[in-house]
Design a protein around this motif. Sequence first.
Motif, PDB file in Angstrom:
ATOM      1  N   ARG A  54      58.949  27.510   4.968  1.00  0.00           N
ATOM      2  CA  ARG A  54      58.687  28.765   5.675  1.00  0.00           C
ATOM      3  C   ARG A  54      59.722  29.042   6.738  1.00  0.00           C
ATOM      4  O   ARG A  54      60.129  30.171   6.949  1.00  0.00           O
ATOM      5  CB  ARG A  54      57.315  28.728   6.357  1.00  0.00           C
ATOM      6  N   ARG A  55      60.096  28.000   7.494  1.00  0.00           N
ATOM      7  CA  ARG A  55      61.043  28.172   8.587  1.00  0.00           C
ATOM      8  C   ARG A  55      61.516  26.802   9.044  1.00  0.00           C
ATOM      9  O   ARG A  55      60.917  25.789   8.738  1.00  0.00           O
ATOM     10  CB  ARG A  55      60.416  28.917   9.753  1.00  0.00           C
ATOM     11  N   PHE A  56      62.571  26.803   9.814  1.00  0.00           N
ATOM     12  CA  PHE A  56      63.049  25.616  10.492  1.00  0.00           C
ATOM     13  C   PHE A  56      62.657  25.814  11.947  1.00  0.00           C
ATOM     14  O   PHE A  56      62.942  26.860  12.528  1.00  0.00           O
ATOM     15  CB  PHE A  56      64.565  25.471  10.332  1.00  0.00           C
ATOM     16  N   SER A  57      61.992  24.839  12.532  1.00  0.00           N
ATOM     17  CA  SER A  57      61.455  25.073  13.869  1.00  0.00           C
ATOM     18  C   SER A  57      61.776  23.931  14.819  1.00  0.00           C
ATOM     19  O   SER A  57      62.286  22.889  14.421  1.00  0.00           O
ATOM     20  CB  SER A  57      59.943  25.291  13.794  1.00  0.00           C
ATOM     21  N   LEU A  58      61.404  24.155  16.052  1.00  0.00           N
ATOM     22  CA  LEU A  58      61.639  23.225  17.126  1.00  0.00           C
ATOM     23  C   LEU A  58      60.296  22.707  17.603  1.00  0.00           C
ATOM     24  O   LEU A  58      59.354  23.469  17.769  1.00  0.00           O
ATOM     25  CB  LEU A  58      62.346  23.972  18.264  1.00  0.00           C
TER      26      LEU A  58
END
Length: 163
Positions: A54-58
Amino acid sequence: MQANIQIDEMDARILTAMSADSRRSYADVGTEVGLSTAAVHERVKKLVERGVIRRFSLSVEPQALGLAFTAFVAIRNDGGTHCREVAPRLREMPEVQELHSVAGEYDFLAKIRTTHARALEDVLYAIKSIPGVARTTSTVVLNTEFEDRPLRLDGSATASDCS
């Protein structure tokens, strides 16, 4: 709801390698899983396009930012015409970190982070003021043993196509 997407064993190995640290280089992941950098890049690109990633996150340490107080709040709708407005209003509240629609006595389960108990009280008053909210029940977290657990997929844990 989207049907389960078929992934192979190599995709599962890539997802496992990247889920603990999505900033890892494709070269590093490739070394771990036995593929070239270009092959890992292409597979990740396809996983993104297919909606698996879905996404690359922190991941931020909440306590380092003063958000040391966590509670889970069960929220019950009143069954009236405003019920569909509850979730969008909760999404607007920065203290609500997660919101899940659930079955059972309550309709939603929210994970809330604040600076202290008094701040949670303020958030609860705000939630109770939303049209459609009948009542809340809170559970205060004493200690978090773990969260944000990385995925660990193996060949037997891959999803199958339901279509």
